[in-house]
Design an enzyme around this catalytic site. Sequence first.
Site, PDB file in Angstrom:
ATOM      1  N   ARG A  89       0.862  -1.173   0.000  1.00  0.00           N
ATOM      2  CA  ARG A  89       0.000   0.000   0.000  1.00  0.00           C
ATOM      3  C   ARG A  89       0.898   1.223   0.000  1.00  0.00           C
ATOM      4  O   ARG A  89       1.864   1.297   0.769  1.00  0.00           O
ATOM      5  CB  ARG A  89      -0.896   0.032   1.252  1.00  0.00           C
ATOM      6  CG  ARG A  89      -1.930  -1.079   1.333  1.00  0.00           C
ATOM      7  CD  ARG A  89      -3.064  -0.845   0.365  1.00  0.00           C
ATOM      8  NE  ARG A  89      -4.151  -1.802   0.546  1.00  0.00           N
ATOM      9  CZ  ARG A  89      -5.205  -1.879  -0.241  1.00  0.00           C
ATOM     10  NH1 ARG A  89      -5.318  -1.062  -1.265  1.00  0.00           N
ATOM     11  NH2 ARG A  89      -6.149  -2.780  -0.024  1.00  0.00           N
ATOM     12  N   GLY A  90       0.568   2.177  -0.841  1.00  0.00           N
ATOM     13  CA  GLY A  90       1.317   3.426  -0.844  1.00  0.00           C
ATOM     14  C   GLY A  90       2.685   3.297  -1.497  1.00  0.00           C
ATOM     15  O   GLY A  90       3.016   2.297  -2.128  1.00  0.00           O
ATOM     16  N   GLY A 114      -5.804  -3.769  -9.570  1.00  0.00           N
ATOM     17  CA  GLY A 114      -7.168  -3.288  -9.657  1.00  0.00           C
ATOM     18  C   GLY A 114      -7.261  -1.818 -10.030  1.00  0.00           C
ATOM     19  O   GLY A 114      -6.365  -1.262 -10.678  1.00  0.00           O
ATOM     20  N   ASP A 115      -8.352  -1.171  -9.598  1.00  0.00           N
ATOM     21  CA  ASP A 115      -8.564   0.224  -9.995  1.00  0.00           C
ATOM     22  C   ASP A 115      -7.492   1.143  -9.426  1.00  0.00           C
ATOM     23  O   ASP A 115      -7.077   2.108 -10.076  1.00  0.00           O
ATOM     24  CB  ASP A 115      -9.967   0.688  -9.590  1.00  0.00           C
ATOM     25  CG  ASP A 115     -10.227   0.515  -8.102  1.00  0.00           C
ATOM     26  OD1 ASP A 115      -9.691  -0.430  -7.502  1.00  0.00           O
ATOM     27  OD2 ASP A 115     -10.995   1.317  -7.535  1.00  0.00           O
ATOM     28  N   ASP A 145     -11.990  -8.979  -6.314  1.00  0.00           N
ATOM     29  CA  ASP A 145     -13.265  -8.314  -6.038  1.00  0.00           C
ATOM     30  C   ASP A 145     -14.097  -8.078  -7.290  1.00  0.00           C
ATOM     31  O   ASP A 145     -15.285  -7.772  -7.195  1.00  0.00           O
ATOM     32  CB  ASP A 145     -13.037  -6.969  -5.343  1.00  0.00           C
ATOM     33  CG  ASP A 145     -12.507  -7.133  -3.932  1.00  0.00           C
ATOM     34  OD1 ASP A 145     -12.614  -8.245  -3.393  1.00  0.00           O
ATOM     35  OD2 ASP A 145     -11.980  -6.148  -3.375  1.00  0.00           O
ATOM     36  N   MET A 301      -7.337 -17.050   2.825  1.00  0.00           N
ATOM     37  CA  MET A 301      -7.272 -18.391   2.239  1.00  0.00           C
ATOM     38  C   MET A 301      -7.781 -18.354   0.801  1.00  0.00           C
ATOM     39  O   MET A 301      -7.246 -19.024  -0.083  1.00  0.00           O
ATOM     40  CB  MET A 301      -8.110 -19.364   3.068  1.00  0.00           C
ATOM     41  CG  MET A 301      -7.565 -19.632   4.459  1.00  0.00           C
ATOM     42  SD  MET A 301      -8.681 -20.650   5.448  1.00  0.00           S
ATOM     43  CE  MET A 301      -8.642 -22.171   4.499  1.00  0.00           C
ATOM     44  N   ILE A 302      -8.797 -17.540   0.568  1.00  0.00           N
ATOM     45  CA  ILE A 302      -9.354 -17.418  -0.784  1.00  0.00           C
ATOM     46  C   ILE A 302      -8.369 -16.710  -1.706  1.00  0.00           C
ATOM     47  O   ILE A 302      -8.159 -17.109  -2.850  1.00  0.00           O
ATOM     48  CB  ILE A 302     -10.689 -16.650  -0.732  1.00  0.00           C
ATOM     49  CG1 ILE A 302     -11.770 -17.525  -0.084  1.00  0.00           C
ATOM     50  CG2 ILE A 302     -11.121 -16.189  -2.124  1.00  0.00           C
ATOM     51  CD1 ILE A 302     -13.077 -16.804   0.137  1.00  0.00           C
ATOM     52  N   ARG A 303      -7.719 -15.673  -1.201  1.00  0.00           N
ATOM     53  CA  ARG A 303      -6.838 -14.867  -2.043  1.00  0.00           C
ATOM     54  C   ARG A 303      -5.529 -15.572  -2.386  1.00  0.00           C
ATOM     55  O   ARG A 303      -4.885 -15.260  -3.386  1.00  0.00           O
ATOM     56  CB  ARG A 303      -6.530 -13.531  -1.358  1.00  0.00           C
ATOM     57  CG  ARG A 303      -5.958 -12.502  -2.305  1.00  0.00           C
ATOM     58  CD  ARG A 303      -5.887 -11.129  -1.698  1.00  0.00           C
ATOM     59  NE  ARG A 303      -4.803 -10.986  -0.738  1.00  0.00           N
ATOM     60  CZ  ARG A 303      -4.375  -9.831  -0.255  1.00  0.00           C
ATOM     61  NH1 ARG A 303      -4.981  -8.720  -0.627  1.00  0.00           N
ATOM     62  NH2 ARG A 303      -3.396  -9.761   0.612  1.00  0.00           N
TER      63      ARG A 303
END
Length: 374
Positions: A89-90, A114-115, A145, A301-303
């Site tokens: 992040r950043g 992503g965006d 997402d 776990m999903i990611r």
Amino acid sequence: GGDGTHRGEWIKLTPERVSSIHQQGGTILGTSRGGFDATKIIDSILAQGANQIYLIGGDGTHRGEWIKLTPERVSSIHQQGGTILGTSRGGFDATKIIDSILAQGANQIYLIGGDGTHRGAHALTQEVIKRRLKISVVGIPKTIDNDIILIDKSFGFDTAVEEARKAVASAHVEAKSAVNGVGLVILMGRQSGYIALEATLSSGEVNICLIPEVPFVLNGPNGLLPAIKSRVKVSGHCIIVCAEGAGMDLLKPPPGTEPERDKSGNIKLPDIGHYLKTSIIESFKEDGLEINMKYIDPSYMIRSVPANSSDSVYTILLSQNAVYGAMAGFTGFTVALVNTHYCFVPIYAVTTTRVVDPEGNMWQRVLEITGQPE
């Protein structure tokens, strides 16, 4: 081109050869089925002397953390979960990033994300234009997402829904096996509830789906808590799927308090899962009702799982088209599936977030299949 990358069939691109290909149909690359071998392709590229192949991940682009891609490094990455790029992040600075890219002698930049990543890609494109540099800036949409506007879907989404469905199935088994069992599954989705929505539709076992785009209340005629109790009374159990960004209006900070933000400026979301779990248990106890809460939060776990077959094929097609566009001299675009066609979309057009339409067909299907109050 075709499947000849590692078979010695290299075509030297000259100004004369490429001067009019943008006006022609078909492809000078040729086409093929199969024959893809990442290790052999990298070997072939290195043999041709095109040995400046680098990977830069996280926020390390202008910090000297360049990783050279070799056949050994890439031979099995398509079978792994997570990302060899790293995440962050950043730390974004367009000027320093372009300076670093120039220092490395690179002339193609591929940004995967992503965006937010595409907003960064757009800033890099503007910096390249300002300096009049011959550098291709290419975006590749990646977010589980599925919240990138205009495109049909981003890669990773199908895998995320598939794994989320497994979590819902586990919650259903556990809740159904207990007296007054309530299964609460928290899924990713800060601003967009697509994972929760499609996990609900695909499982057929969810009774209540909560997403950021649709506010809800705890009590009253259409309240969440009465709906849960009603379902438990009728069926003996209730399954709730909740996106992490749902119900934020219930967890607003006190007036005058500035919300905490991460390095990218995003608001750090309060824990809706813990809030709902506590509220549901307390409400049942207040009414003298027994409850067996089954709380599941499978988000990371999903990611982190390897891509399923659908996403694996999708990533290959996206990456191939991204390279085709860069080699053709385009810049400032993202490669995407739009209305079932692979397209080059201007990066600036995909820098806003897509959300579920509460009046749209998909959400209406959720209401129909769950029977939850609107």
